[in-house]
Scaffold this active site. Structure first.
Site, PDB file in Angstrom:
ATOM      1  N   CYS A 195       0.843  -1.203   0.000  1.00  0.00           N
ATOM      2  CA  CYS A 195       0.000   0.000   0.000  1.00  0.00           C
ATOM      3  C   CYS A 195       0.874   1.247   0.000  1.00  0.00           C
ATOM      4  O   CYS A 195       1.701   1.449   0.883  1.00  0.00           O
ATOM      5  CB  CYS A 195      -0.919  -0.010   1.219  1.00  0.00           C
ATOM      6  SG  CYS A 195      -1.795   1.553   1.444  1.00  0.00           S
ATOM      7  N   CYS A 244       0.568   3.446   3.151  1.00  0.00           N
ATOM      8  CA  CYS A 244       1.262   2.833   4.297  1.00  0.00           C
ATOM      9  C   CYS A 244       2.754   3.130   4.196  1.00  0.00           C
ATOM     10  O   CYS A 244       3.395   3.488   5.188  1.00  0.00           O
ATOM     11  CB  CYS A 244       1.043   1.324   4.334  1.00  0.00           C
ATOM     12  SG  CYS A 244      -0.551   0.816   5.022  1.00  0.00           S
ATOM     13  N   ASP A 248      -0.502  16.467  -1.889  1.00  0.00           N
ATOM     14  CA  ASP A 248      -0.907  15.571  -2.970  1.00  0.00           C
ATOM     15  C   ASP A 248       0.073  15.731  -4.136  1.00  0.00           C
ATOM     16  O   ASP A 248       0.467  16.844  -4.501  1.00  0.00           O
ATOM     17  CB  ASP A 248      -2.331  15.919  -3.427  1.00  0.00           C
ATOM     18  CG  ASP A 248      -2.940  14.816  -4.280  1.00  0.00           C
ATOM     19  OD1 ASP A 248      -3.895  14.172  -3.823  1.00  0.00           O
ATOM     20  OD2 ASP A 248      -2.456  14.605  -5.420  1.00  0.00           O
ATOM     21  N   HIS A 256      -3.425   1.018   8.449  1.00  0.00           N
ATOM     22  CA  HIS A 256      -4.118   0.788   7.182  1.00  0.00           C
ATOM     23  C   HIS A 256      -5.613   0.571   7.431  1.00  0.00           C
ATOM     24  O   HIS A 256      -6.010  -0.381   8.094  1.00  0.00           O
ATOM     25  CB  HIS A 256      -3.548  -0.420   6.447  1.00  0.00           C
ATOM     26  CG  HIS A 256      -4.199  -0.626   5.112  1.00  0.00           C
ATOM     27  ND1 HIS A 256      -3.788   0.051   3.974  1.00  0.00           N
ATOM     28  CD2 HIS A 256      -5.268  -1.372   4.742  1.00  0.00           C
ATOM     29  CE1 HIS A 256      -4.563  -0.293   2.958  1.00  0.00           C
ATOM     30  NE2 HIS A 256      -5.474  -1.151   3.399  1.00  0.00           N
ATOM     31  N   ASN A 283     -13.189  10.516  -0.757  1.00  0.00           N
ATOM     32  CA  ASN A 283     -13.700   9.587  -1.760  1.00  0.00           C
ATOM     33  C   ASN A 283     -13.760   8.197  -1.124  1.00  0.00           C
ATOM     34  O   ASN A 283     -12.750   7.715  -0.605  1.00  0.00           O
ATOM     35  CB  ASN A 283     -12.791   9.585  -2.986  1.00  0.00           C
ATOM     36  CG  ASN A 283     -12.788  10.926  -3.693  1.00  0.00           C
ATOM     37  OD1 ASN A 283     -13.777  11.659  -3.662  1.00  0.00           O
ATOM     38  ND2 ASN A 283     -11.682  11.272  -4.324  1.00  0.00           N
ATOM     39  N   GLY A 324     -14.620   7.383  -7.057  1.00  0.00           N
ATOM     40  CA  GLY A 324     -13.339   7.943  -7.475  1.00  0.00           C
ATOM     41  C   GLY A 324     -12.191   7.647  -6.532  1.00  0.00           C
ATOM     42  O   GLY A 324     -11.115   8.234  -6.680  1.00  0.00           O
ATOM     43  N   HIS A 346      -6.467   3.356   0.783  1.00  0.00           N
ATOM     44  CA  HIS A 346      -6.054   3.630   2.166  1.00  0.00           C
ATOM     45  C   HIS A 346      -6.715   4.961   2.494  1.00  0.00           C
ATOM     46  O   HIS A 346      -6.482   5.964   1.793  1.00  0.00           O
ATOM     47  CB  HIS A 346      -4.520   3.689   2.251  1.00  0.00           C
ATOM     48  CG  HIS A 346      -3.959   3.984   3.609  1.00  0.00           C
ATOM     49  ND1 HIS A 346      -2.953   3.225   4.190  1.00  0.00           N
ATOM     50  CD2 HIS A 346      -4.242   4.975   4.501  1.00  0.00           C
ATOM     51  CE1 HIS A 346      -2.651   3.734   5.387  1.00  0.00           C
ATOM     52  NE2 HIS A 346      -3.425   4.799   5.586  1.00  0.00           N
ATOM     53  N   HIS A 354      -8.081   8.456   3.225  1.00  0.00           N
ATOM     54  CA  HIS A 354      -7.430   9.763   3.239  1.00  0.00           C
ATOM     55  C   HIS A 354      -8.473  10.853   3.083  1.00  0.00           C
ATOM     56  O   HIS A 354      -9.493  10.658   2.423  1.00  0.00           O
ATOM     57  CB  HIS A 354      -6.377   9.869   2.123  1.00  0.00           C
ATOM     58  CG  HIS A 354      -6.876   9.460   0.779  1.00  0.00           C
ATOM     59  ND1 HIS A 354      -7.002   8.153   0.386  1.00  0.00           N
ATOM     60  CD2 HIS A 354      -7.315  10.215  -0.269  1.00  0.00           C
ATOM     61  CE1 HIS A 354      -7.481   8.095  -0.842  1.00  0.00           C
ATOM     62  NE2 HIS A 354      -7.684   9.342  -1.260  1.00  0.00           N
ATOM     63  N   HIS A 401      -8.909  14.605   1.642  1.00  0.00           N
ATOM     64  CA  HIS A 401      -8.319  15.682   0.840  1.00  0.00           C
ATOM     65  C   HIS A 401      -8.650  17.021   1.505  1.00  0.00           C
ATOM     66  O   HIS A 401      -9.812  17.270   1.853  1.00  0.00           O
ATOM     67  CB  HIS A 401      -8.933  15.722  -0.561  1.00  0.00           C
ATOM     68  CG  HIS A 401      -8.687  14.496  -1.396  1.00  0.00           C
ATOM     69  ND1 HIS A 401      -7.711  14.435  -2.363  1.00  0.00           N
ATOM     70  CD2 HIS A 401      -9.304  13.282  -1.421  1.00  0.00           C
ATOM     71  CE1 HIS A 401      -7.737  13.247  -2.965  1.00  0.00           C
ATOM     72  NE2 HIS A 401      -8.700  12.527  -2.403  1.00  0.00           N
TER      73      HIS A 401
END
Ligand code: 5GP
Ligand code: ZN
Length: 102
Positions: free
Chosen positions: A4, A7, A30, A46, A83, A89, A94, A96, A98
């Site tokens: 991952c 990770c 990003d 994870h 997402n 999308g 993992h 996250h 945004h």
């Protein structure tokens, strides 16, 4: 999880610069920004996505990390996007958040 990408980033394997880090979370830029400021808030453990997140304390920790990272980069105004699932999308499996600003 060994294969991952987030990770590995959270473990420091790529030397990614962390905008913010604490015991449970990391925040980094990003790689393909969709806004002038585009950060990702990622738990160190994870978790595939929000549907799989059962740790309520970690939910709170993630939002605290959002606030702290935004403050650190001088963002007072920003949008969050989480997402959840491929059809929405989600490309990196993992969890996250945004942070999109400016
Ligand atoms: P998703 O579509 O899964 O919600 O968003 C994944 C995000 O991770 C994308 O915006 C993409 O640009 C970003 N991303 C994917 N791989 C990497 C990487 O190796 N490093 C960084 N910093 N961001 C990544
Ligand atoms: Zn992972």
């Amino acid at each position: 999880m060994t294969d991952c990408i987030f990770c590995k980033i959270a473990n420091g394997e790529f030397g990614t610069e962390f905008i913010y880090e604490d015991e449970k979370t990391v925040v980094f830029k990003d790689i393909n920004p969709k806004a002038p400021v585009h950060l990702l808030v990622v738990p160190k453990v994870h978790v595939e996505n929000l549907n799989e997140l059962e740790d309520r304390e970690l939910m709170a920790d993630l939002l605290c990390a959002v606030k702290k990272a935004a403050k650190k980069v001088g963002l007072n105004s920003y949008r969050l996007q989480v997402n959840t699932g491929k059809e929405a999308g989600q490309e990196v499996m993992h969890l996250h958040i945004h942070i999109l600003g400016k």
